[in-house]
Scaffold this active site. Structure first.
Site, PDB file in Angstrom:
ATOM      1  CB  CYS A 183      38.350  44.106  43.674  1.00 58.31           C
ATOM      2  SG  CYS A 183      39.604  44.100  42.377  1.00 58.31           S
ATOM      3  CB  CYS A 235      41.063  41.680  43.420  1.00 56.74           C
ATOM      4  SG  CYS A 235      41.607  43.386  43.586  1.00 56.74           S
TER       5      CYS A 235
END
Length: 326
Positions: free
Chosen positions: A85, A82
């Protein structure tokens, strides 16, 4: 991309048991869990923990529920692939260390802990929540600037104090700050253009960050950190000032509109829906030509840099893209 932060529902609810499908099973006790460390008055000692930033799993989350009766716990639901993230997690970790034991950060890998993902109703990642006195609370979704994350931490602390959670923890074997400063080496500084890009991102100046990363790549075309950084900040820049509803409405109204589909693919990537983003653009590639096809190719290659070349979804998507182009 983001959920609203509303902590008012916790005020004056310290004695109410949690309810609803979003409550993790481990959070069911209405008071401190059996065996949970009691919060001492000032001078009664401080609870020791292995680290202020902990990796937790479906199986070990009960320890976090117990810990939340001493200090509020921030929960970071993330994944290795991600991109947002990677932008948010360092901010959460840095702020947690800065609060020096008043908050603990629990990191949950979404790929390996499906029960916690479901319990916190994490429909996209990164998802950030809190646990206060055994009670879960959703905070926000997506990557926020550090100043906004700091505001969230302050609200969490205020809500915790209103519910009688105002303890402090320390890391096992912690040494005095002066000794730490003398014994620990200085962190290696970032290359100048990387540092300038990072500072620009912190200030919300994505255009400058893009320029700095591009300069770094011109100086060293093999600088993979700069390539990945450019992909991440370009994604943030494209989504800035647009709402998810607006983007999805435009994509729904124009299924063959390349610009609209690129925008909603950005939204999918930012929320962790990697396969949706890949599939959406790969389905379009054989139907368009010229500049539109090149735009799709470039955006997919950018996503590949964000997610990582070794990720099996990237390997499959890269193969499918090659087949469509050649």
């Amino acid at each position: 991309m983001r959920g609203a932060v509303d902590l008012s529902s916790l005020v004056d609810r310290a004695q109410r048991p949690p309810q609803g499908p979003g409550v993790p099973a481990a959070a069911a006790p209405s008071g401190p869990a059996a065996g949970a460390p009691a919060v001492g008055a000032p001078g009664d000692g401080v609870l020791s923990v292995p680290s202020l930033v902990m990796d937790v799993t479906d199986q070990s989350f009960q320890d976090i529920v117990q810990l939340s009766t001493v200090v509020p716990v921030i929960v970071d639901i993330w994944a290795e692939w991600c991109g947002p993230c990677k932008q948010l997690s360092p901010v959460l970790e840095r702020l947690t260390e800065e609060y020096a034991g008043r908050i603990v950060l629990a990191k949950v890998d979404a790929d390996t802990n499906p029960q916690l993902v479901q319990a916190f109703q994490a429909q996209s990642i990164p998802t950030v929540a809190a646990v206060i006195g055994g009670r879960p609370l959703g905070l926000f979704v997506g990557a926020l600037p550090e100043a906004e994350v700091r505001d969230v931490f302050e609200q969490v602390l205020q809500a915790a104090e209103q519910n009688g959670i105002a303890g402090r923890v320390q890391v096992d074997g912690a040494i005095e700050a002066d000794d730490a400063e003398q014994g620990e080496p200085e962190p290696e500084p970032l290359p100048p253009h990387h540092q300038a890009a990072y500072d620009a991102i912190e200030a919300g100046d994505y255009a400058t960050a893009i320029s700095e990363y591009r300069t770094a790549i011109l100086q060293d075309p093999h600088d993979q950190m700069a390539v990945a950084g450019l992909a991440q900040v370009s994604l943030l820049d494209r989504l800035a000032g647009r709402t998810a509803d607006e983007i999805r409405a435009a994509a729904g109204a124009g299924p063959s509109d390349v610009a609209a589909q690129l925008a909603v693919a950005d939204l999918d990537i930012s929320g962790g829906h990697v396969e949706d983003a890949f599939g959406r653009l790969l389905d379009l590639v054989p139907t368009v030509f010229g500049e539109d096809r090149e735009a799709l190719r470039v955006r997919l290659v950018e996503y590949f840099e964000l997610i990582g070349a070794e990720d099996p979804r990237v390997v499959a998507a890269r193969r499918r893209l090659a087949n469509a182009l050649y």
